[in-house]
Structure formats: structure tokens, C-alpha cells
Design an enzyme around this catalytic site. Structure first.
Site, PDB file in Angstrom:
ATOM      1  N   ARG A  20       3.389   0.207  -2.343  1.00  0.00           N
ATOM      2  CA  ARG A  20       2.033   0.735  -2.546  1.00  0.00           C
ATOM      3  C   ARG A  20       1.695   1.832  -1.543  1.00  0.00           C
ATOM      4  O   ARG A  20       1.169   2.875  -1.915  1.00  0.00           O
ATOM      5  CB  ARG A  20       1.001  -0.393  -2.468  1.00  0.00           C
ATOM      6  CG  ARG A  20       1.106  -1.375  -3.621  1.00  0.00           C
ATOM      7  CD  ARG A  20       0.156  -2.546  -3.452  1.00  0.00           C
ATOM      8  NE  ARG A  20       0.488  -3.251  -2.213  1.00  0.00           N
ATOM      9  CZ  ARG A  20      -0.382  -3.955  -1.504  1.00  0.00           C
ATOM     10  NH1 ARG A  20      -1.634  -4.075  -1.880  1.00  0.00           N
ATOM     11  NH2 ARG A  20       0.000  -4.565  -0.404  1.00  0.00           N
ATOM     12  N   ASN A  38      -0.962  -4.622  -6.187  1.00  0.00           N
ATOM     13  CA  ASN A  38      -0.045  -5.705  -6.520  1.00  0.00           C
ATOM     14  C   ASN A  38      -0.667  -6.549  -7.618  1.00  0.00           C
ATOM     15  O   ASN A  38      -1.861  -6.842  -7.585  1.00  0.00           O
ATOM     16  CB  ASN A  38       0.217  -6.598  -5.307  1.00  0.00           C
ATOM     17  CG  ASN A  38       1.162  -5.980  -4.310  1.00  0.00           C
ATOM     18  OD1 ASN A  38       1.902  -5.053  -4.623  1.00  0.00           O
ATOM     19  ND2 ASN A  38       1.146  -6.496  -3.097  1.00  0.00           N
TER      20      ASN A  38
END
Length: 91
Positions: A20, A38
Site C-alpha cells: 500500500r 487491505n
């Protein structure tokens, strides 16, 4: 300037490997907005918004495997409606 939005889902070893944050850095370098989050199933959802060229560049980086520790198994992407957001966030 035309702006597009792509929602992307990435599966594989993509959590716990800085996927990320690495995506955020790639997106910010291309002046893109959106997010990387996520999901409960172990995948990562990404929204990229901005110029078609910048979105494609980050999408190709993701498809090429993303950050070194990641192991991308599949990438799905769909066009969606552009929405104004304040930068690129990691959720």
C-alpha cells in the site's frame, strides 16, 4: 485535461510487504489521487484517479509485481466514475 478512475484488486502476497505505501508513493509521483486498502480476504483494493498516462504507468508497475517483497498473483481493474478526493490515502 482528461482524468480517469480505475479500481484495482490485487491478490497474492500483497499484505505486510509495504504494497500500500509503495503504491501511494507511485501514485503521488504521478500526481494521482485515490487510496490503497487491505481487504479482509488478504487482497488489496486500489483506486487510481488522474491522467490516463499516469494511471496506466502505476497499473503497469502493479502488474509487473509492485514492490520487491510482494508476489502478485492476479490484478483485476475496472473503470469507474471519477470522484474528487484529497490526495492519495492508505487505509
Amino acid at each position: 485535461m482528461a482524468r480517469i478512475a480505475q479500481k484495482i484488486r490485487v491478490t497474492g502476497r500483497v499484505q505486510g510487504v509495504f504494497f500500500r505505501d509503495s503504491t501511494r508513493r507511485q501514485a503521488e509521483a504521478g500526481r494521482l489521487t485515490g487510496y490503497a486498502a487491505n481487504l479482509d480476504d488478504g487482497s488489496v483494493e486500489i483506486l487510481l484517479q488522474g491522467s490516463p498516462e499516469a494511471v496506466e504507468k502505476v497499473l503497469q508497475w502493479i502488474k509487473a509485481g509492485g514492490p520487491p517483497a510482494a508476489r502478485v498473483e492476479s490484478v483485476t481493474d475496472v473503470s469507474c466514475i471519477f470522484q474528487e478526493t484529497g490526495g492519495f490515502t492508505v487505509r
